[in-house]
Design a protein around this motif. Structure first.
Motif, PDB file in Angstrom:
ATOM      1  N   UNK A  78       0.835  -1.212   0.000  1.00 41.07           N
ATOM      2  CA  UNK A  78       0.000   0.000   0.000  1.00 41.07           C
ATOM      3  C   UNK A  78       0.864   1.255   0.000  1.00 41.07           C
ATOM      4  N   UNK A  79       0.332   2.308  -0.601  1.00 41.83           N
ATOM      5  CA  UNK A  79       1.013   3.599  -0.563  1.00 41.83           C
ATOM      6  C   UNK A  79       0.806   4.276   0.796  1.00 41.83           C
ATOM      7  N   UNK A  80       1.267   5.504   0.933  1.00 46.71           N
ATOM      8  CA  UNK A  80       0.980   6.318   2.115  1.00 46.71           C
ATOM      9  C   UNK A  80      -0.408   6.918   1.967  1.00 46.71           C
ATOM     10  N   UNK A  81      -1.326   6.542   2.854  1.00 43.03           N
ATOM     11  CA  UNK A  81      -2.688   7.091   2.790  1.00 43.03           C
ATOM     12  C   UNK A  81      -2.682   8.600   2.975  1.00 43.03           C
ATOM     13  N   UNK A  82      -1.749   9.086   3.766  1.00 40.32           N
ATOM     14  CA  UNK A  82      -1.645  10.532   4.005  1.00 40.32           C
ATOM     15  C   UNK A  82      -1.280  11.272   2.720  1.00 40.32           C
ATOM     16  N   UNK A  83      -0.301  10.761   1.986  1.00 40.72           N
ATOM     17  CA  UNK A  83       0.075  11.409   0.734  1.00 40.72           C
ATOM     18  C   UNK A  83      -0.984  11.199  -0.348  1.00 40.72           C
ATOM     19  N   UNK A  84      -1.655  10.052  -0.325  1.00 43.33           N
ATOM     20  CA  UNK A  84      -2.736   9.828  -1.288  1.00 43.33           C
ATOM     21  C   UNK A  84      -3.804  10.898  -1.139  1.00 43.33           C
ATOM     22  N   UNK A  85      -4.178  11.207   0.110  1.00 40.54           N
ATOM     23  CA  UNK A  85      -5.198  12.229   0.355  1.00 40.54           C
ATOM     24  C   UNK A  85      -4.733  13.603  -0.126  1.00 40.54           C
TER      25      UNK A  85
ATOM     26  N   UNK B 200       5.229  -0.516 -14.687  1.00 40.39           N
ATOM     27  CA  UNK B 200       6.435   0.304 -14.692  1.00 40.39           C
ATOM     28  C   UNK B 200       7.498  -0.448 -13.915  1.00 40.39           C
ATOM     29  N   UNK B 201       8.565   0.228 -13.451  1.00 46.04           N
ATOM     30  CA  UNK B 201       9.707  -0.515 -12.927  1.00 46.04           C
ATOM     31  C   UNK B 201      10.232  -0.014 -11.584  1.00 46.04           C
ATOM     32  N   UNK B 202       9.475   0.849 -10.878  1.00 45.80           N
ATOM     33  CA  UNK B 202      10.000   1.407  -9.628  1.00 45.80           C
ATOM     34  C   UNK B 202       9.029   1.432  -8.445  1.00 45.80           C
ATOM     35  N   UNK B 203       7.742   1.611  -8.699  1.00 47.66           N
ATOM     36  CA  UNK B 203       6.815   1.981  -7.626  1.00 47.66           C
ATOM     37  C   UNK B 203       6.760   0.993  -6.468  1.00 47.66           C
ATOM     38  N   UNK B 204       6.592  -0.286  -6.738  1.00 46.07           N
ATOM     39  CA  UNK B 204       6.467  -1.255  -5.640  1.00 46.07           C
ATOM     40  C   UNK B 204       7.726  -1.288  -4.786  1.00 46.07           C
ATOM     41  N   UNK B 205       8.890  -1.120  -5.412  1.00 44.61           N
ATOM     42  CA  UNK B 205      10.136  -1.074  -4.640  1.00 44.61           C
ATOM     43  C   UNK B 205      10.176   0.162  -3.753  1.00 44.61           C
ATOM     44  N   UNK B 206       9.696   1.287  -4.275  1.00 44.59           N
ATOM     45  CA  UNK B 206       9.629   2.517  -3.474  1.00 44.59           C
ATOM     46  C   UNK B 206       8.673   2.333  -2.309  1.00 44.59           C
ATOM     47  N   UNK B 207       7.482   1.791  -2.578  1.00 43.40           N
ATOM     48  CA  UNK B 207       6.498   1.597  -1.516  1.00 43.40           C
ATOM     49  C   UNK B 207       7.015   0.623  -0.456  1.00 43.40           C
ATOM     50  N   UNK B 208       7.610  -0.481  -0.912  1.00 47.84           N
ATOM     51  CA  UNK B 208       8.059  -1.497   0.031  1.00 47.84           C
ATOM     52  C   UNK B 208       9.165  -1.009   0.939  1.00 47.84           C
TER      53      UNK B 208
ATOM     54  N   UNK C 121      10.050   2.085   1.537  1.00 42.88           N
ATOM     55  CA  UNK C 121       9.579   3.217   2.344  1.00 42.88           C
ATOM     56  C   UNK C 121       8.806   2.725   3.563  1.00 42.88           C
ATOM     57  N   UNK C 122       7.907   1.769   3.362  1.00 42.04           N
ATOM     58  CA  UNK C 122       7.155   1.213   4.494  1.00 42.04           C
ATOM     59  C   UNK C 122       8.097   0.595   5.525  1.00 42.04           C
ATOM     60  N   UNK C 123       9.052  -0.195   5.058  1.00 42.08           N
ATOM     61  CA  UNK C 123       9.959  -0.888   5.970  1.00 42.08           C
ATOM     62  C   UNK C 123      10.832   0.091   6.747  1.00 42.08           C
ATOM     63  N   UNK C 124      11.212   1.194   6.096  1.00 36.64           N
ATOM     64  CA  UNK C 124      12.118   2.161   6.728  1.00 36.64           C
ATOM     65  C   UNK C 124      11.383   3.279   7.465  1.00 36.64           C
ATOM     66  N   UNK C 125      10.058   3.332   7.336  1.00 38.78           N
ATOM     67  CA  UNK C 125       9.289   4.335   8.068  1.00 38.78           C
ATOM     68  C   UNK C 125       9.104   5.652   7.337  1.00 38.78           C
ATOM     69  N   UNK C 126       9.165   5.625   5.993  1.00 35.23           N
ATOM     70  CA  UNK C 126       8.944   6.829   5.200  1.00 35.23           C
ATOM     71  C   UNK C 126       7.583   6.765   4.518  1.00 35.23           C
TER      72      UNK C 126
END
Length: 290
Positions: free
Chosen positions: A176-183, A236-244, A246-251
Protein backbone atom coordinates in the motif's frame (compact mmCIF):
# COMPACT_ATOMS: atom_id res chain seq x y z
CA UNK A 1 25.83 -1.22 16.95
CA UNK A 2 28.39 0.49 14.73
CA UNK A 3 27.85 -0.13 11.01
CA UNK A 4 31.01 -1.34 9.29
CA UNK A 5 32.76 0.61 6.54
CA UNK A 6 32.11 -2.20 4.06
CA UNK A 7 28.32 -2.02 4.68
CA UNK A 8 27.81 1.76 4.68
CA UNK A 9 30.35 3.13 2.22
CA UNK A 10 31.17 6.84 2.39
CA UNK A 11 33.14 8.99 -0.02
CA UNK A 12 36.23 10.90 1.22
CA UNK A 13 34.08 14.02 1.78
CA UNK A 14 31.69 12.06 4.04
CA UNK A 15 28.90 11.78 1.48
CA UNK A 16 27.05 8.51 0.87
CA UNK A 17 28.72 6.44 -1.81
CA UNK A 18 26.34 6.35 -4.79
CA UNK A 19 24.25 9.49 -4.30
CA UNK A 20 27.19 11.74 -3.37
CA UNK A 21 25.00 13.46 -0.76
CA UNK A 22 25.50 14.68 2.80
CA UNK A 23 22.61 15.07 5.27
CA UNK A 24 22.37 18.85 4.83
CA UNK A 25 21.98 18.48 1.05
CA UNK A 26 18.44 17.07 1.09
CA UNK A 27 14.99 18.24 2.12
CA UNK A 28 12.46 16.08 3.96
CA UNK A 29 10.25 16.08 0.83
CA UNK A 30 11.94 14.41 -2.13
CA UNK A 31 10.65 14.10 -5.69
CA UNK A 32 11.86 11.02 -7.57
CA UNK A 33 12.20 10.96 -11.35
CA UNK A 34 13.73 8.19 -13.40
CA UNK A 35 15.36 10.31 -16.08
CA UNK A 36 18.17 12.65 -15.00
CA UNK A 37 17.11 15.11 -17.72
CA UNK A 38 13.75 15.48 -15.97
CA UNK A 39 15.34 16.97 -12.84
CA UNK A 40 15.64 20.44 -14.43
CA UNK A 41 12.11 20.15 -15.81
CA UNK A 42 11.03 20.34 -12.18
CA UNK A 43 13.63 22.64 -10.65
CA UNK A 44 13.16 25.26 -13.37
CA UNK A 45 9.97 26.10 -11.46
CA UNK A 46 11.90 26.63 -8.21
CA UNK A 47 12.46 30.10 -6.72
CA UNK A 48 15.96 29.12 -5.60
CA UNK A 49 18.37 26.21 -6.06
CA UNK A 50 20.99 25.96 -3.34
CA UNK A 51 22.57 22.58 -4.06
CA UNK A 52 23.42 20.47 -7.12
CA UNK A 53 25.34 17.26 -7.60
CA UNK A 54 25.48 14.25 -9.88
CA UNK A 55 27.17 10.86 -9.71
CA UNK A 56 26.36 8.30 -12.40
CA UNK A 57 22.61 8.42 -13.09
CA UNK A 58 21.88 9.90 -9.65
CA UNK A 59 21.35 13.62 -10.17
CA UNK A 60 20.16 15.76 -7.26
CA UNK A 61 19.06 19.36 -6.92
CA UNK A 62 17.67 20.97 -3.76
CA UNK A 63 15.94 24.34 -3.50
CA UNK A 64 12.68 26.07 -2.66
CA UNK A 65 9.35 26.27 -4.45
CA UNK A 66 7.05 29.01 -3.14
CA UNK A 67 8.79 28.82 0.23
CA UNK A 68 8.84 25.01 0.54
CA UNK A 69 12.23 23.27 0.54
CA UNK A 70 12.30 20.35 -1.91
CA UNK A 71 14.81 17.89 -3.31
CA UNK A 72 14.57 16.40 -6.80
CA UNK A 73 16.54 13.21 -7.42
CA UNK A 74 16.87 11.02 -10.50
CA UNK A 75 16.85 7.35 -9.54
CA UNK A 76 17.56 5.80 -12.91
CA UNK A 77 15.51 2.82 -14.02
CA UNK A 78 14.54 -0.29 -12.08
CA UNK A 79 14.08 -1.72 -8.58
CA UNK A 80 17.81 -2.31 -8.12
CA UNK A 81 18.41 1.44 -8.36
CA UNK A 82 15.58 2.10 -5.92
CA UNK A 83 17.30 -0.23 -3.43
CA UNK A 84 20.37 2.02 -3.57
CA UNK A 85 18.47 5.29 -3.45
CA UNK A 86 16.10 4.48 -0.57
CA UNK A 87 18.76 2.93 1.64
CA UNK A 88 21.21 5.79 1.13
CA UNK A 89 18.55 8.48 1.67
CA UNK A 90 17.49 6.75 4.87
CA UNK A 91 21.11 6.61 5.99
CA UNK A 92 21.38 10.37 5.49
CA UNK A 93 18.57 11.12 7.92
CA UNK A 94 18.54 8.15 10.29
CA UNK A 95 22.18 7.14 10.74
CA UNK A 96 24.85 9.30 12.34
CA UNK A 97 27.50 9.15 9.61
CA UNK A 98 30.26 10.03 12.09
CA UNK A 99 29.55 7.37 14.71
CA UNK A 100 28.01 5.00 12.12
CA UNK A 101 25.16 4.24 14.51
CA UNK A 102 21.38 4.53 13.91
CA UNK A 103 19.87 7.59 15.54
CA UNK A 104 17.51 7.27 18.51
CA UNK A 105 15.05 9.71 16.94
CA UNK A 106 14.13 8.77 13.37
CA UNK A 107 13.05 11.06 10.52
CA UNK A 108 10.28 10.16 8.09
CA UNK A 109 10.79 11.43 4.55
CA UNK A 110 8.00 12.28 2.09
CA UNK A 111 8.77 10.64 -1.26
CA UNK A 112 6.80 11.47 -4.38
CA UNK A 113 7.57 9.67 -7.62
CA UNK A 114 6.74 11.51 -10.84
CA UNK A 115 6.92 8.95 -13.63
CA UNK A 116 5.57 7.90 -16.98
CA UNK A 117 3.71 4.71 -17.71
CA UNK A 118 1.44 2.83 -20.06
CA UNK A 119 -2.07 1.92 -18.93
CA UNK A 120 -3.25 -1.69 -19.07
CA UNK A 121 -6.93 -0.71 -18.78
CA UNK A 122 -8.82 0.82 -21.69
CA UNK A 123 -10.72 3.18 -19.38
CA UNK A 124 -7.50 4.93 -18.24
CA UNK A 125 -6.76 7.05 -21.31
CA UNK A 126 -3.53 8.47 -22.63
CA UNK A 127 -2.69 12.00 -21.42
CA UNK A 128 -4.22 11.33 -18.00
CA UNK A 129 -2.74 11.25 -14.48
CA UNK A 130 -2.66 8.05 -12.43
CA UNK A 131 -2.11 7.75 -8.67
CA UNK A 132 -1.05 4.28 -7.54
CA UNK A 133 -2.87 3.08 -4.43
CA UNK A 134 -0.76 -0.09 -4.35
CA UNK A 135 2.42 -1.35 -5.94
CA UNK A 136 2.46 -4.99 -7.05
CA UNK A 137 6.05 -6.18 -6.88
CA UNK A 138 6.80 -8.80 -9.54
CA UNK A 139 10.59 -8.61 -9.62
CA UNK A 140 11.76 -10.16 -6.35
CA UNK A 141 14.14 -7.53 -4.96
CA UNK A 142 12.10 -7.00 -1.79
CA UNK A 143 12.35 -10.69 -0.87
CA UNK A 144 15.87 -10.03 0.42
CA UNK A 145 14.28 -8.12 3.35
CA UNK A 146 11.88 -9.15 6.11
CA UNK A 147 8.60 -8.18 4.47
CA UNK A 148 5.83 -9.91 6.43
CA UNK A 149 4.64 -6.59 7.88
CA UNK A 150 4.00 -5.00 4.47
CA UNK A 151 2.41 -7.90 2.56
CA UNK A 152 -1.28 -8.26 1.68
CA UNK A 153 -1.43 -12.04 1.59
CA UNK A 154 -5.06 -12.63 0.55
CA UNK A 155 -4.82 -10.39 -2.50
CA UNK A 156 -1.41 -11.78 -3.41
CA UNK A 157 -2.71 -15.34 -3.27
CA UNK A 158 -5.71 -14.40 -5.41
CA UNK A 159 -3.35 -12.88 -7.99
CA UNK A 160 -1.09 -15.96 -7.95
CA UNK A 161 -4.08 -18.24 -8.51
CA UNK A 162 -5.63 -16.07 -11.22
CA UNK A 163 -2.42 -15.79 -13.24
CA UNK A 164 -1.20 -19.34 -12.60
CA UNK A 165 2.00 -17.69 -11.36
CA UNK A 166 4.92 -20.08 -11.69
CA UNK A 167 6.64 -21.00 -8.38
CA UNK A 168 10.03 -20.57 -10.06
CA UNK A 169 9.37 -16.82 -10.16
CA UNK A 170 9.57 -14.49 -7.17
CA UNK A 171 6.33 -14.42 -5.20
CA UNK A 172 4.29 -11.26 -5.96
CA UNK A 173 3.99 -8.75 -3.11
CA UNK A 174 1.28 -6.07 -2.87
CA UNK A 175 2.26 -2.93 -0.93
CA UNK A 176 0.00 0.00 0.00
CA UNK A 177 1.01 3.60 -0.56
CA UNK A 178 0.98 6.32 2.11
CA UNK A 179 -2.69 7.09 2.79
CA UNK A 180 -1.65 10.53 4.01
CA UNK A 181 0.07 11.41 0.73
CA UNK A 182 -2.74 9.83 -1.29
CA UNK A 183 -5.20 12.23 0.36
CA UNK A 184 -2.89 15.14 -0.48
CA UNK A 185 -2.52 14.32 -4.18
CA UNK A 186 -5.90 12.86 -5.16
CA UNK A 187 -8.44 14.93 -7.08
CA UNK A 188 -11.26 14.52 -9.57
CA UNK A 189 -8.79 14.68 -12.48
CA UNK A 190 -6.62 11.83 -11.19
CA UNK A 191 -7.32 8.14 -11.86
CA UNK A 192 -6.39 5.54 -9.25
CA UNK A 193 -5.05 2.05 -9.74
CA UNK A 194 -2.51 -0.61 -8.87
CA UNK A 195 0.84 -0.51 -10.63
CA UNK A 196 2.69 -3.71 -11.43
CA UNK A 197 6.43 -3.19 -10.95
CA UNK A 198 8.49 -5.34 -13.30
CA UNK A 199 12.22 -6.02 -13.27
CA UNK A 200 12.61 -5.21 -16.96
CA UNK A 201 11.01 -3.36 -19.86
CA UNK A 202 10.64 -6.06 -22.50
CA UNK A 203 9.94 -9.66 -21.45
CA UNK A 204 8.94 -8.81 -17.86
CA UNK A 205 6.28 -6.46 -19.24
CA UNK A 206 5.12 -8.85 -21.95
CA UNK A 207 6.89 -7.20 -24.90
CA UNK A 208 8.16 -9.47 -27.65
CA UNK A 209 10.96 -8.54 -30.03
CA UNK A 210 12.94 -11.71 -30.83
CA UNK A 211 12.72 -13.65 -27.57
CA UNK A 212 9.64 -15.79 -26.80
CA UNK A 213 7.91 -15.30 -23.44
CA UNK A 214 7.63 -17.95 -20.75
CA UNK A 215 3.89 -17.13 -20.57
CA UNK A 216 2.57 -15.14 -23.52
CA UNK A 217 -0.88 -14.90 -21.90
CA UNK A 218 0.32 -13.28 -18.68
CA UNK A 219 -0.49 -9.69 -19.65
CA UNK A 220 -4.06 -10.63 -20.55
CA UNK A 221 -4.45 -12.39 -17.20
CA UNK A 222 -3.00 -9.36 -15.38
CA UNK A 223 -5.39 -7.02 -17.21
CA UNK A 224 -8.39 -9.13 -16.16
CA UNK A 225 -7.39 -9.58 -12.51
CA UNK A 226 -9.88 -8.09 -10.04
CA UNK A 227 -10.16 -8.46 -6.28
CA UNK A 228 -12.70 -6.37 -4.36
CA UNK A 229 -12.43 -3.59 -6.97
CA UNK A 230 -8.62 -3.81 -7.03
CA UNK A 231 -7.39 -3.95 -10.65
CA UNK A 232 -3.93 -3.72 -12.17
CA UNK A 233 -3.80 -0.37 -13.96
CA UNK A 234 -0.30 -0.12 -15.39
CA UNK A 235 3.22 -1.48 -15.68
CA UNK A 236 6.43 0.30 -14.69
CA UNK A 237 9.71 -0.51 -12.93
CA UNK A 238 10.00 1.41 -9.63
CA UNK A 239 6.81 1.98 -7.63
CA UNK A 240 6.47 -1.26 -5.64
CA UNK A 241 10.14 -1.07 -4.64
CA UNK A 242 9.63 2.52 -3.47
CA UNK A 243 6.50 1.60 -1.52
CA UNK A 244 8.06 -1.50 0.03
CA UNK A 245 11.33 0.04 1.19
CA UNK A 246 9.58 3.22 2.34
CA UNK A 247 7.15 1.21 4.49
CA UNK A 248 9.96 -0.89 5.97
CA UNK A 249 12.12 2.16 6.73
CA UNK A 250 9.29 4.34 8.07
CA UNK A 251 8.94 6.83 5.20
CA UNK A 252 5.83 7.98 3.32
CA UNK A 253 5.61 7.39 -0.43
CA UNK A 254 3.27 8.02 -3.32
CA UNK A 255 3.68 7.37 -7.04
CA UNK A 256 2.12 9.56 -9.72
CA UNK A 257 2.25 8.62 -13.39
CA UNK A 258 1.70 10.51 -16.60
CA UNK A 259 -0.07 7.99 -18.81
CA UNK A 260 1.55 8.32 -22.21
CA UNK A 261 0.45 4.96 -23.66
CA UNK A 262 -2.57 2.70 -23.47
CA UNK A 263 -1.52 -0.87 -24.15
CA UNK A 264 -5.08 -2.18 -24.14
CA UNK A 265 -5.99 0.20 -26.97
CA UNK A 266 -2.56 0.25 -28.63
CA UNK A 267 -2.35 4.05 -28.47
CA UNK A 268 0.48 6.46 -27.62
CA UNK A 269 0.35 10.14 -26.72
CA UNK A 270 1.07 12.58 -29.54
CA UNK A 271 2.61 14.99 -27.00
CA UNK A 272 4.04 13.05 -24.04
CA UNK A 273 6.22 15.98 -23.01
CA UNK A 274 3.14 18.11 -22.35
CA UNK A 275 1.55 15.41 -20.18
CA UNK A 276 4.71 15.17 -18.08
CA UNK A 277 4.91 18.98 -17.81
CA UNK A 278 1.29 19.13 -16.64
CA UNK A 279 1.87 16.41 -14.03
CA UNK A 280 4.95 18.21 -12.69
CA UNK A 281 2.99 21.43 -12.27
CA UNK A 282 0.08 19.55 -10.67
CA UNK A 283 2.44 17.88 -8.19
CA UNK A 284 4.24 21.09 -7.22
CA UNK A 285 0.97 22.91 -6.64
CA UNK A 286 -0.40 20.08 -4.50
CA UNK A 287 2.75 20.21 -2.37
CA UNK A 288 2.07 23.77 -1.29
CA UNK A 289 -1.71 23.57 -0.95
CA UNK A 290 -2.94 24.48 2.52
Amino acid sequence: MRIKESELILNPDGSVYHLNLRPENIAETILFVGDQDRVEKITKHFDTIDFKTQKREFKTQTGTYKGKRLTVLSTGIGPDNIDIVLNELDALVNIDLTTRKPKDELTSLNIIRIGTSGSLQSEIPINSFLLNTYGLDLNGMLHFYKIDSICNTKIEEAFIKHTDWKPEKARPILIKNSSELEAQFESDIVFKGVTATAGGFYGPQGRVLRLPLEDDTLNKKIEKFSYQEIKISNFEMETAAIYGLSKLLGHKAISLNAIIANRANGTFSENPGQVIKDLIEYTLDKLIEK
